[in-house]
Design an enzyme around this catalytic site. Structure first.
Site, PDB file in Angstrom:
ATOM      1  N   CYS A  61       0.835  -1.190   0.000  1.00 46.89           N
ATOM      2  CA  CYS A  61       0.000   0.000   0.000  1.00 46.89           C
ATOM      3  C   CYS A  61       0.872   1.243   0.000  1.00 46.89           C
ATOM      4  O   CYS A  61       2.089   1.172   0.197  1.00 46.89           O
ATOM      5  CB  CYS A  61      -0.998   0.005   1.143  1.00 46.89           C
ATOM      6  SG  CYS A  61      -0.286   0.032   2.743  1.00 46.89           S
ATOM      7  N   LYS A  62       0.229   2.339  -0.296  1.00 45.21           N
ATOM      8  CA  LYS A  62       0.939   3.612  -0.415  1.00 45.21           C
ATOM      9  C   LYS A  62       0.511   4.511   0.723  1.00 45.21           C
ATOM     10  O   LYS A  62      -0.678   4.584   1.036  1.00 45.21           O
ATOM     11  CB  LYS A  62       0.545   4.253  -1.755  1.00 45.21           C
ATOM     12  CG  LYS A  62       1.159   5.618  -1.994  1.00 45.21           C
ATOM     13  CD  LYS A  62       0.734   6.177  -3.334  1.00 45.21           C
ATOM     14  CE  LYS A  62      -0.645   6.809  -3.274  1.00 45.21           C
ATOM     15  NZ  LYS A  62      -1.020   7.480  -4.548  1.00 45.21           N
TER      16      LYS A  62
END
Ligand SMILES: *[C@@H]1O[C@H](CO)[C@@H](O)[C@H](O)[C@H]1NC(C)=O
Ligand SMILES: *[C@@H]1O[C@H](CO)[C@@H](O)[C@H](O)[C@H]1NC(C)=O
Length: 188
Positions: A62-63
């Site tokens: 994820c970012k």
């Protein structure tokens, strides 16, 4: 969640997890929060909690975009793929007794987690450690590798693996997360 984004994912997957807590106190010397800001990808993860063992093969990268928050802590806006949808969540980390130390309180689970930036060079990677300190999930422990890029150098994988082992995680509790096919374009 991971951590922070991943911490969040973990809490979502299962509020209460069972692992044995172990104190972890070190932090990047002379931690400079302003250099830690910006975009990170959570690319590696280790936890020996039961939810993690069940879910580790379905997790993806994820970012997180890190900005300063008003109380001197951090605002982590994380984007990740869940059930084939892009989701965004905000986590606020409160300062907790020194540069590089934070607490995250989950109103939903009524739990508090410590989060520390154990080591970072700001430009490429950061090693984070988190554990539950209050409420459900108190036994939760997690190590996270943050990277500025989605692709990882072999030496960074090695660094994370030895970091995890030093924290008492076994080899099979360490995963390097695949890139999801949407949600976190490198360009965004
Ligand atoms: C956290 O950051 C997001 C994205 O920049 C912003 O929309 C949100 O208002 C911020 N929340 C707080 C409490 O600072
Ligand atoms: C999790 O790791 C800790 C520290 O190594 C260990 O003491 C504990 O037994 C582990 N828990 C599980 C469920 O494997």
């Amino acid at each position: 969640m991971a951590i922070l984004c991943m911490l969040w994912v973990g809490l979502v997957l299962l509020g209460v997890v069972q692992t044995q807590a172990q104190g972890q106190d070190s932090v990047q010397p002379n931690f400079q929060q302003d250099k830690f800001l910006g975009r990170w990808f959570s690319v590696g993860l280790a936890s020996n909690s039961s939810w993690f063992r069940e879910k580790k093969n379905v997790l993806s990268m994820c970012k997180s975009v890190v900005t300063p928050s008003e109380d001197g802590g951090l605002n982590l806006t994380s984007t990740f793929l869940r059930k084939n949808q892009c989701e965004t969540r905000i986590m606020l980390l409160q300062p907790a007794g020194g540069p590089g130390y934070y607490n995250y309180h989950s109103p939903r689970w009524g739990s508090t987690h410590s989060v520390s930036v154990v080591e970072t060079n700001y430009k490429e990677y950061a090693l984070l450690y988190s554990e539950g300190i209050q409420g459900p999930g108190q036994d939760f422990r997690m190590a996270t590798l943050y990277s500025r890029t989605q692709t990882l150098k072999a030496e960074l994988k090695k660094k994370f693996t030895s970091f995890c082992k030093a924290q008492g995680f076994t080899e099979d509790s360490i995963v390097f997360l695949p890139q999801p096919d949407k949600c976190i374009n490198e360009q965004e």
